[in-house]
Design a protein around this motif. Structure first.
Motif, mmCIF file in Angstrom:
data_model
loop_
_atom_site.group_PDB
_atom_site.id
_atom_site.type_symbol
_atom_site.label_atom_id
_atom_site.label_comp_id
_atom_site.label_asym_id
_atom_site.label_seq_id
_atom_site.Cartn_x
_atom_site.Cartn_y
_atom_site.Cartn_z
ATOM 1 N N LEU A 191 0.830 -1.207 -0.028
ATOM 2 C CA LEU A 191 -0.244 0.067 -0.124
ATOM 3 C C LEU A 191 0.760 1.379 -0.137
ATOM 4 O O LEU A 191 0.655 2.197 -0.658
ATOM 5 C CB LEU A 191 -0.964 0.145 1.406
ATOM 6 C CG LEU A 191 -2.124 -0.750 1.274
ATOM 7 C CD1 LEU A 191 -2.808 -0.748 2.666
ATOM 8 C CD2 LEU A 191 -2.803 -0.719 0.321
ATOM 9 N N HIS A 229 0.152 -0.744 -9.439
ATOM 10 C CA HIS A 229 -1.224 -0.333 -8.520
ATOM 11 C C HIS A 229 -2.034 -1.795 -8.576
ATOM 12 O O HIS A 229 -2.677 -2.244 -7.905
ATOM 13 C CB HIS A 229 -2.037 0.866 -8.790
ATOM 14 C CG HIS A 229 -1.137 1.969 -8.640
ATOM 15 N ND1 HIS A 229 -0.495 2.245 -7.623
ATOM 16 C CD2 HIS A 229 -1.105 3.038 -9.358
ATOM 17 C CE1 HIS A 229 0.012 3.418 -7.399
ATOM 18 N NE2 HIS A 229 -0.363 3.864 -8.852
ATOM 19 N N MET A 230 -1.917 -2.454 -9.765
ATOM 20 C CA MET A 230 -2.778 -3.535 -9.892
ATOM 21 C C MET A 230 -2.187 -4.789 -8.978
ATOM 22 O O MET A 230 -2.832 -5.657 -8.326
ATOM 23 C CB MET A 230 -2.412 -4.339 -11.587
ATOM 24 C CG MET A 230 -3.124 -5.410 -11.860
ATOM 25 S SD MET A 230 -2.609 -6.358 -13.345
ATOM 26 C CE MET A 230 -1.021 -6.973 -12.719
ATOM 27 N N ASP A 237 -0.687 -4.326 -6.201
ATOM 28 C CA ASP A 237 -1.295 -3.976 -5.016
ATOM 29 C C ASP A 237 -2.763 -4.470 -4.796
ATOM 30 O O ASP A 237 -2.962 -5.119 -3.829
ATOM 31 C CB ASP A 237 -1.237 -2.407 -4.940
ATOM 32 C CG ASP A 237 -1.332 -1.852 -3.588
ATOM 33 O OD1 ASP A 237 -1.741 -2.682 -2.516
ATOM 34 O OD2 ASP A 237 -1.457 -0.690 -3.406
ATOM 35 N N LEU A 238 -3.460 -4.067 -5.798
ATOM 36 C CA LEU A 238 -4.736 -4.483 -5.766
ATOM 37 C C LEU A 238 -5.019 -6.061 -5.620
ATOM 38 O O LEU A 238 -6.069 -6.403 -5.046
ATOM 39 C CB LEU A 238 -5.576 -4.207 -7.116
ATOM 40 C CG LEU A 238 -6.953 -4.155 -7.283
ATOM 41 C CD1 LEU A 238 -7.989 -3.772 -6.246
ATOM 42 C CD2 LEU A 238 -7.361 -3.800 -8.685
ATOM 43 N N LEU A 239 -4.322 -6.831 -6.116
ATOM 44 C CA LEU A 239 -4.412 -8.325 -6.227
ATOM 45 C C LEU A 239 -4.083 -8.991 -4.797
ATOM 46 O O LEU A 239 -4.681 -9.647 -4.205
ATOM 47 C CB LEU A 239 -3.383 -8.906 -7.246
ATOM 48 C CG LEU A 239 -3.865 -8.811 -8.729
ATOM 49 C CD1 LEU A 239 -2.775 -9.425 -9.584
ATOM 50 C CD2 LEU A 239 -5.293 -9.307 -9.029
ATOM 51 N N ILE A 296 -4.432 -7.148 -2.157
ATOM 52 C CA ILE A 296 -5.671 -6.661 -1.229
ATOM 53 C C ILE A 296 -6.612 -7.678 -1.269
ATOM 54 O O ILE A 296 -7.268 -7.737 -0.130
ATOM 55 C CB ILE A 296 -6.087 -5.362 -1.764
ATOM 56 C CG1 ILE A 296 -5.142 -3.955 -1.519
ATOM 57 C CG2 ILE A 296 -7.749 -5.025 -1.160
ATOM 58 C CD1 ILE A 296 -5.769 -2.713 -2.011
ATOM 59 N N TRP A 354 -4.348 6.774 1.166
ATOM 60 C CA TRP A 354 -3.440 5.998 1.470
ATOM 61 C C TRP A 354 -3.562 5.686 3.144
ATOM 62 O O TRP A 354 -3.535 4.670 3.476
ATOM 63 C CB TRP A 354 -1.919 6.703 1.498
ATOM 64 C CG TRP A 354 -0.779 5.901 2.313
ATOM 65 C CD1 TRP A 354 -0.246 4.711 2.064
ATOM 66 C CD2 TRP A 354 -0.290 6.113 3.459
ATOM 67 N NE1 TRP A 354 0.826 4.090 2.693
ATOM 68 C CE2 TRP A 354 0.539 5.229 4.166
ATOM 69 C CE3 TRP A 354 -0.511 7.183 4.429
ATOM 70 C CZ2 TRP A 354 1.173 5.306 5.080
ATOM 71 C CZ3 TRP A 354 0.240 7.180 5.619
ATOM 72 C CH2 TRP A 354 1.085 6.217 5.804
ATOM 73 N N VAL A 357 -8.057 1.917 -4.192
ATOM 74 C CA VAL A 357 -6.906 1.658 -5.249
ATOM 75 C C VAL A 357 -7.227 2.151 -6.688
ATOM 76 O O VAL A 357 -6.529 2.640 -7.206
ATOM 77 C CB VAL A 357 -6.477 0.553 -4.876
ATOM 78 C CG1 VAL A 357 -5.230 0.217 -5.973
ATOM 79 C CG2 VAL A 357 -5.748 0.222 -3.797
ATOM 80 N N PHE A 372 -5.727 5.579 -6.897
ATOM 81 C CA PHE A 372 -3.957 5.182 -7.161
ATOM 82 C C PHE A 372 -3.829 5.243 -8.581
ATOM 83 O O PHE A 372 -3.114 5.586 -9.307
ATOM 84 C CB PHE A 372 -3.610 4.003 -6.362
ATOM 85 C CG PHE A 372 -3.291 4.328 -4.971
ATOM 86 C CD1 PHE A 372 -3.329 5.718 -4.431
ATOM 87 C CD2 PHE A 372 -2.831 3.182 -4.251
ATOM 88 C CE1 PHE A 372 -3.216 6.013 -3.145
ATOM 89 C CE2 PHE A 372 -2.252 3.901 -2.776
ATOM 90 C CZ PHE A 372 -2.613 4.985 -2.420
ATOM 91 N N MET A 373 -5.012 4.142 -9.234
ATOM 92 C CA MET A 373 -4.982 3.896 -10.807
ATOM 93 C C MET A 373 -5.497 5.090 -11.447
ATOM 94 O O MET A 373 -5.301 5.285 -12.720
ATOM 95 C CB MET A 373 -5.858 2.753 -11.064
ATOM 96 C CG MET A 373 -5.164 1.398 -10.414
ATOM 97 S SD MET A 373 -6.171 -0.048 -11.062
ATOM 98 C CE MET A 373 -4.796 -1.290 -11.112
#
Lengths: 199, 96
Positions: free
Chosen positions: A74, A182-183, A185-187, A189, B12, B50, B54-55
Motif C-alpha cells: 500500500l 497498483h494492479m 497492490d490490488l491483487l 488486497i 493511503w 486503489v 491510485f490508478m
C-alpha cells in the motif's frame, strides 16, 4: 527527444477525462484481473468443499507478516503516486526519491515472502501438502512473480527519473509502470484476506 | 487543508486504517460468517480506493472505468456468495 510544451497533466485532468499511461497496459491489467479473479473464486469454491481443512491449515500462516506485506505494498503504491504528482509539479528531484522508496518496499515484500516460504519448507509444508497449500503456494508465487516484474519496471523508471526524463510534459511512461504496480497492490488486497484471514 | 488530507495521501491513510480494521475483525472482533463477510467487504472498499485514486480511474473515460470497477464488483459478489452459501450447496460433492 522533443519536450512537449503542453499544460501540466494535473491541470488538464481537472475537467477532461483521461486514462493514465499507455492504453495498452490497461488491456494487460484487465487480462490479469480476470485471471486472478477466477483464481480467487476457485479458492473459495475449493474451500467450501473442505472448510475445516482450510481453516486449520490457515492457522499455520503468519498473519503479522501478511499484514506487514500489505502495508509495504500500500505504501509502495502511495510512493509511486507521489512520484507522479512530483513529476506533474516539475519537482524533478523528488521523482527518483519516491520511486526509490517504492522499490525498497517492493524488495521488502520479497524478503518477507522468502522468510515465510523458508519457515513453511522447514516445517515440512510444501505445495503438495493439501488443497489449501496448493492454493497458498501457487497463488502467492504467481503474485510474487508480478511483484518481481513490477519492481524491475520501477527500477527502470527510477533510472529514467534520475536523468530527469519525467516532468509536467511527460508522465506517460511513469503512469504506465505505475498502473501495473497498483494492479499488483490490488491483487494482494484480495489475496491477503482470502488466504490469511477468511475463515 | 494539510497536504496529508488531500487525495491520494488521504486514500493511503484510509487504506492503512482499513487494513488495521481487517486485522481487528479477524483477531478478536467478529466471529463466523459475519467476520468473513466484513473481511471481504473491507477488501472491496480498499480495492475501490486503489482503482479510483491510485490508478486514477476516477477521472478516466469509459469503458475503462466501468470495466475495472465492474471487475471489482463481480469478484466481490461472487466471493461473498460462494463463501456464504458454498459449504451448504456443495455439501454432497466429493472432496478433491
Amino acid at each position: 527527444m522533443p519536450v512537449e510544451l503542453t499544460a501540466p497533466a494535473s491541470a488538464a485532468s481537472k475537467s477532461a477525462l483521461r486514462l493514465p499511461g499507455d492504453p495498452d497496459i490497461w488491456f494487460l491489467i484487465f487480462a490479469e484481473l480476470m485471471t486472478f479473479g477466477m483464481f480467487f473464486v476457485a479458492y473459495v469454491g475449493y474451500r467450501a468443499l473442505e472448510v475445516d481443512l482450510f481453516n486449520e491449515s490457515q492457522l499455520s500462516l503468519d498473519r503479522t507478516l501478511g499484514v506487514i506485506n500489505t502495508l509495504f505494498l500500500l505504501t509502495s503504491s502511495w510512493a509511486v503516486v507521489t512520484a507522479i504528482e512530483s513529476a506533474r509539479k516539475n519537482q524533478l528531484k523528488a521523482v527518483p526519491r519516491y520511486l526509490a522508496l517504492a522499490i525498497a518496499l517492493g524488495v521488502g515484500f520479497m524478503v518477507i515472502k522468502y522468510f515465510e516460504y523458508s519457515a513453511k519448507f522447514a516445517a515440512g509444508i510444501s505445495l503438495t501438502t493439501n488443497t489449501f497449500f496448493n492454493f497458498y503456494f501457487a497463488l502467492t508465487m504467481i503474485h510474487l512473480v508480478h511483484v518481481i516484474g513490477g519492481t524491475i519496471v520501477l527500477i527502470v523508471l527510477w533510472s529514467n527519473a534520475r536523468g530527469g526524463k519525467y516532468h509536467a510534459g511527460n508522465t506517460r511512461g511513469l503512469e504506465t509502470g505505475a498502473s501495473f504496480w497498483h494492479m499488483v497492490d490490488l491483487l494482494w488486497i484480495f489475496l491477503f484476506p482470502l488466504l490469511y484471514l477468511l475463515r | 487543508m494539510p497536504a496529508i488530507l488531500l487525495n491520494p495521501h488521504r486514500t493511503w491513510l484510509i487504506l492503512i486504517i482499513a487494513t488495521a480494521a481487517t486485522f481487528w475483525v479477524r483477531a478478536d472482533g467478529l466471529v463466523g460468517i459475519t467476520a468473513g463477510a466484513a473481511t471481504l467487504a473491507i477488501a472491496a472498499i480498499k480495492g475501490r480506493l486503489v482503482i479510483l485514486d491510485f490508478m486514477e480511474l476516477r477521472h478516466a473515460p469509459n469503458p475503462w472505468r466501468s470495466v475495472i470497477s465492474g471487475w471489482l464488483m463481480l469478484v466481490t459478489v461472487l466471493l461473498m456468495v460462494v463463501y456464504a452459501f458454498g459449504p451448504s450447496l456443495l455439501a454432497g460433492v466429493d472432496k478433491p
